[in-house]
Structure formats: structure tokens, C-alpha cells
Enzyme design. Sequence first.
Site, PDB file in Angstrom:
ATOM      1  N   LYS A   6       0.912  -1.090   0.039  1.00  0.00           N
ATOM      2  CA  LYS A   6      -0.055   0.063   0.066  1.00  0.00           C
ATOM      3  C   LYS A   6       1.048   1.238  -0.114  1.00  0.00           C
ATOM      4  O   LYS A   6       0.554   2.292  -0.565  1.00  0.00           O
ATOM      5  CB  LYS A   6      -0.908  -0.234   1.303  1.00  0.00           C
ATOM      6  N   GLN A  39      -5.164  -1.804   9.618  1.00  0.00           N
ATOM      7  CA  GLN A  39      -4.875  -3.341   8.879  1.00  0.00           C
ATOM      8  C   GLN A  39      -5.448  -4.424   9.720  1.00  0.00           C
ATOM      9  O   GLN A  39      -5.207  -4.577  11.059  1.00  0.00           O
ATOM     10  CB  GLN A  39      -3.317  -3.314   8.481  1.00  0.00           C
ATOM     11  N   ASP A  67     -11.325   2.467   3.682  1.00  0.00           N
ATOM     12  CA  ASP A  67     -11.526   0.920   3.584  1.00  0.00           C
ATOM     13  C   ASP A  67     -12.965   0.510   3.185  1.00  0.00           C
ATOM     14  O   ASP A  67     -13.246  -0.638   2.971  1.00  0.00           O
ATOM     15  CB  ASP A  67     -10.940   0.063   4.899  1.00  0.00           C
TER      16      ASP A  67
END
Length: 294
Positions: free
Chosen positions: A52, A96, A119
Amino acid sequence: MQMIDGKTVSAQIKEEIAEQVKEIVSAGGRRPHLVGVLVGHDGGSESYMASKVKACEQCGFRSSLIRFDENVTQETLIAEIHRLNEDTGVDGFIVQLPLPRHINAQAVIEAIDYRKDVDGFHPINVGRLSIGLPCFRSATPSGILMLLERYGIETRGKHCVVLGRSNIVGKPVATMLMQKANPGNCTVTVCHSATPNIKELTLQADILIAALGSPNFVTEDMVKEGAVVIDVGTTRVEDATRERGWRLCGDVDFEHVAPHCSFITPVPGGVGPMTIVSLMHNTLLAAKHEIYQS
Ligand code: GUN
């Protein structure tokens, strides 16, 4: 059979995003800024996060990584989330997953300001997705739809069978493909661990999306001739022939299934690179305030 090349499509989209960032910067704006929060040292999470950060560089974004020890308390983690919510220099951030067992992941997700939830995991974004309102869309399903679109695969009126009902992939991809939209307008069937007749259902699929995390689950006898097969599986399996000792294995027995498909995604190099590109896309939307005004 045509291979769906997520690596090439993702590289193209990153270039398109980088072009937009150049325009923003040359007009006096600032670079989109994505922050990643990483707890502990899980191997998979470390490599996702590294990818990322690299994608941010390729898109011309600023990125920051905030690390916590795996013993961090939920209170400390949520306090950091509140700080990021308030930080006007941060356009979007992600925590995460998975998180250590002592942390309630749902509480963490709900602490994120939905306007920075790139997200697309916050209940407000999930709810808006389900009723067809603009929102941050969960990255993996959004990447799958981008692939269907870029390969000109017709979805309208097709029967899409989804294997897996996770909040991250199965449920949102089913939601997106049933919307009155393009891609979309599918008849969707979702199969899960309590579905008794999975093969009977997969054999009806024009589009089969395998997202259960079970290596080589989909075998050639389960796939209709000419189907589109999207493999979301990324299980690490031991492989002594590789220097690192493992390789990624999809949910589809690619070798035997591929000859029967019209389109199929490989693992790796199919859906995986698209997930990261969708996150970049969401971050750009956040920086431009295209979904939520502030
Ligand atoms: N873990 C596996 N996939 C994802 C993802 O898309 N976002 C986050 N935050 N964690 C993940």
C-alpha cells in the site's frame, strides 16, 4: 479463455490516478495523504501494508505508517484513531486487519470517522452501499467490479454465484452486483459454510466469485462451460521450491478450471493488485471530497 490481468489494469489505473494528482498539485492543492495503522508484525499484514505504501508513491500520494506493538490496548489504539479523525492533514486512513484477539475490531472500525474510512468498513459506508448511495466502497469488491468493467464483461441479467459471506468481500460484492447499476444488475446467490448443495449452484453461475479462503476449493466439475471465474483466495501454502518457503494459492484449481472459462483471474496477479488500486481510488476521492463534503 482470456486471462484477466489485474497487474496490468492496476498499473494503468495507478497512472491515471497519478495524472489527477499532478493536476491537483499544479493547481496549488496538496497531495492526497493516506495513513496506515499497523498493529503487531503479522507477515501478511506487513506485506500488504508495504504494498500500500509503494502504491501511494506510484500514485504521487503522501503516506504515513503508524505502528503499534501487538500488546497495545484498545484505548490507546482508539485514541490514535480519534487523533487521525481530527487531523485535517489526513485524507483517509486504514487500520490493517486482523487485529490481536484482545482488541474488538468492530469497535475500532466504528471509531473511524466514516468520511475518512477509505476501507469502506464503517457501518455508515456499508449501509449506504446497500441502499445504493455514494460511499467509500470496500476495496476488494470494488477492484473486482473495475476488472469486469475494464474487460467489457456483461453483468446485466447474469447469474452471479458468490462463495463466501465475509464482511470484507462476499457480502459487499454480492451487494454491488445486485445493484441497479453497471456493472451490476446480476441475480446473485451467496453460498457459505452451511450451504448444502454448493456444486448444484456453482454450475448455474455465469460469473463465479470464490472468496472463501480455501485453496483449490473450486474444481472443474463445479464450473459451467464459458463462465467468468474470479478468484479472491490468497492463502499462503508451503512451497519448498520457493526461496521464501511459501506461495499464494487461490480458491480455484486454476490449471483444470481455466480451460472451461471465458475469463479467469490468476493468483497472484488477478484481484490482489486491484484491491490496492481501489484503496488508492478511495483515497483520491477522499482528498477531493467527492463523496462527503467535509
Ligand atoms: N486485511 C485484509 N484485507 C484488508 C483490507 O482491505 N483492509 C484492511 N484494513 N485490512 C485488511
